[in-house]
Design an enzyme around this catalytic site. Structure first.
Site, PDB file in Angstrom:
ATOM      1  N   LEU A   1     -38.646 -78.578 -41.328  1.00  0.00           N
ATOM      2  CA  LEU A   1     -38.393 -79.646 -40.362  1.00  0.00           C
ATOM      3  C   LEU A   1     -39.312 -79.454 -39.153  1.00  0.00           C
ATOM      4  O   LEU A   1     -39.489 -78.323 -38.694  1.00  0.00           O
ATOM      5  CB  LEU A   1     -36.943 -79.593 -39.878  1.00  0.00           C
ATOM      6  CG  LEU A   1     -35.879 -80.131 -40.812  1.00  0.00           C
ATOM      7  CD1 LEU A   1     -34.493 -79.851 -40.227  1.00  0.00           C
ATOM      8  CD2 LEU A   1     -36.044 -81.631 -41.075  1.00  0.00           C
TER       9      LEU A   1
ATOM     10  N   HIS B   1     -49.678 -85.371  -1.102  1.00  0.00           N
ATOM     11  CA  HIS B   1     -50.781 -84.455  -0.803  1.00  0.00           C
ATOM     12  C   HIS B   1     -50.234 -83.056  -0.583  1.00  0.00           C
ATOM     13  O   HIS B   1     -49.230 -82.907   0.114  1.00  0.00           O
ATOM     14  CB  HIS B   1     -51.500 -84.917   0.466  1.00  0.00           C
ATOM     15  CG  HIS B   1     -52.590 -83.988   0.889  1.00  0.00           C
ATOM     16  ND1 HIS B   1     -53.796 -83.918   0.212  1.00  0.00           N
ATOM     17  CD2 HIS B   1     -52.655 -83.063   1.884  1.00  0.00           C
ATOM     18  CE1 HIS B   1     -54.568 -83.017   0.795  1.00  0.00           C
ATOM     19  NE2 HIS B   1     -53.901 -82.476   1.812  1.00  0.00           N
TER      20      HIS B   1
END
Ligand SMILES: Cc1cc2nc3c(=O)[nH]c(=O)nc-3n(C[C@H](O)[C@H](O)[C@H](O)COP(=O)(O)OP(=O)(O)OC[C@H]3O[C@@H](n4cnc5c(N)ncnc54)[C@H](O)[C@@H]3O)c2cc1C
Length: 473
Positions: free
Chosen positions: A38, A452
């Site tokens: 899987l 920023h």
């Protein structure tokens, strides 16, 4: 005794297991047939293992230059056994997670090779699936109302360039390497080839990439390819473009020697190993497609926009249908297919809105079309570009190569494409993807305040640059 289901999914890779979870959420009685593990290619031979190795390579490369950050280290070396062990641990953890999700969703998992038996006169019911069980027990017969084929893909090679696993490898074998080679030739400078080139070079391997097209990562915007070319060369990677590898010249003797025709001249290349990375081929054989009307074109299953094949109750998704062979594409296709089966009226998938990433060092990401494609489609374009060199956070990181490029339509201000190369751009592309989903303009991106100092400021500045208003240019 045959077992009845609303949906049986052939293949438990990213596409298959995500489709199963969505089906279970929608109340469909669902089973997955998986012959391997899987999680499929992405978890075991693709996205996750390659990114784990890339991360170790990046840590090694950064540590070697730690003096740049004022950190003094000595005797930095690679313990590749530990690198591989770390990779395997991550895979195991995620694999257990997928198994848990199957249990949680009450999804039956049949470990074995699935095959469609019908519709045909030999089939007891259209769409019957037989499962040849891995544990050797008697074949199971599943009777689903609907089927999804999600059998994925495998590495392709060039005619006569046989993968031997020792000298000539595909990415499958390369992921299992126990030691690093001293040198390697990589045939193919696409996404997978460039990720391997970057990673191996960061680990200190001497790398030569041989690419048939006239540039590496040829599906990306030309300026991105050019910058990548410059940065790969700066790392010491030898790039040979417009080159046709000649498999018949391969000699294996304590390493490999192979020739290529490069712009009309024959050139010979030598290395310890050769990695073939020339694309992937769909797994369409041996899954019973001959028992159906399902069409296969150029090696891929043909579907409509809801992923129905010619047999309307048999769907196909993921790498087996071709197009963008990416994990997030496979899973999204699976969700659309299941919602269609459940009568939920899903919107068709818009492939233009899919973000594409290359996890090399530096990274590349993009969404939408390239500048050349925009011009070919008749758009008059406005282009905004902003370099990471003027971004404080990039300098703080010590990674200021690269740029963000936004292509916008001059008449409508629609964003046509966003292309990035530089630090962490694979984690930044979703902003551009969302902007395109919401039909935002460059002005709207620019007026989304970018904090920023962050790398994302490069997106805000590139958006301003579309109209010549970048601040830090
Ligand atoms: C080296 C490498 C790196 C990659 N990196 C990325 C990345 O960073 N990001 C990204 O988005 N994509 C990446 N990809 C691509 C990604 O792995 C695939 O697009 C994705 O796995 C496709 O999912 P899928 O479900 O279609 O197929 P797969 O993941 O291939 O799964 C198919 C499954 O079907 C099973 N199966 C096949 N036939 C049968 C059968 N008859 N019966 C039962 N089971 C069957 C297989 O065992 C397999 O588990 C990478 C691929 C490679 C090779």
């Amino acid at each position: 005794m045959a077992l009845e289901y609303d949906l049986v999914i052939l293949g438990g890779g990213t596409g298959g297991y995500v489709a199963a979870i969505r089906a279970s959420q929608l109340g469909l009685k669902t089973a997955i047939v998986e012959k391997g593990k899987l999680g499929g290619t992405c978890l075991h031979q693709g996205c996750i293992p390659s990114k784990a190795l890339l991360r170790s390579a990046e840590v090694y490369a950064t540590t070697k230059h730690s003096e740049d950050f004022g950190i003094i280290t000595s005797d930095v070396s690679v313990d590749f056994g530990k690198v591989q062990a770390r990779k395997n641990k991550i895979i195991d953890q995620l694999h257990k997670g997928v198994e848990h999700l199957m249990k949680q969703g009450k999804i039956d998992v049949y470990e074995g090779l699935g095959r469609i038996l019908g519709p045909s006169i030999f089939s007891p019911m259209p769409g019957t699936i037989s499962v040849e069980m891995n544990n050797g027990s008697e074949n199971e017969m599943l009777l689903p109302k609907n089927v999804i084929v999600a059998t994925g893909s495998r590495p392709r090679t060039l005619p006569d360039l046989e993968i031997d696993g020792e000298f000539v490898m595909s990415s499958d074998e390369a992921l299992q390497l126990e030691t690093l080679p001293g040198s390697i030739i990589i045939v193919g400078g696409g996404v997978i080839g460039i990720e391997w080139a970057s990673m191996l070079s960061d680990f200190g391997v001497e790398v030569t990439v041989i690419e048939y097209a006239d540039r590496i990562i040829p599906t990306e915007d030309k300026e991105i390819s050019k910058e990548m070319q410059r940065l790969m060369k700066k790392k010491g990677i030898k790039l040979v473009t417009s080159a046709k590898v000649l498999p018949e010249t391969l000699v294996k003797d304590n390493g490999v020697t192979i020739s290529a025709e490069v712009k009309g001249t024959l050139k010979e290349f030598k290395a310890e190993k050769l990695l073939v990375s020339v694309g992937r081929q769909a797994n369409v054989e041996g899954i019973g497609l001959d028992n159906t009307e399902i069409q296969v074109e150029k090696g891929f299953i043909v579907t409509n926009e809801f992923f129905q094949t010619k047999e309307s109750h048999i769907y196909a998704i993921g790498d087996v249908i071709g197009g963008l062979q990416l994990a997030h594409v496979a899973s999204h296709e699976g969700i659309v297919a299941v919602e269609h089966i459940a009568g939920k009226d899903p919107s068709p998938f818009d492939y233009n809105l899919v973000s594409r990433c290359i996890y090399s060092n530096p990274e590349v990401s993009s969404v939408g079309i390239t500048e050349d494609q925009a011009k070919e489609k008749g758009h008059k374009v406005k282009v905004g570009k902003f370099s990471f060199r003027a971004i404080g956070k990039a300098l703080v990181f010590g990674e200021s190569d690269g740029f963000v490029k936004i292509i916008s339509d001059e008449a409508t201000n629609d964003i046509l494409g966003v292309h990035m190369i530089g630090p962490h751009v694979t984690d930044m592309i979703t902003e551009a993807g969302l902007a395109m989903v919401l039909d935002a303009t460059a002005w709207e991106i620019a007026h989304t305040i970018h904090p920023h100092p962050t790398l994302s400021e490069a997106i805000g500045e590139a958006a301003l640059a579309v109209d010549g208003k970048a601040i830090h240019n």
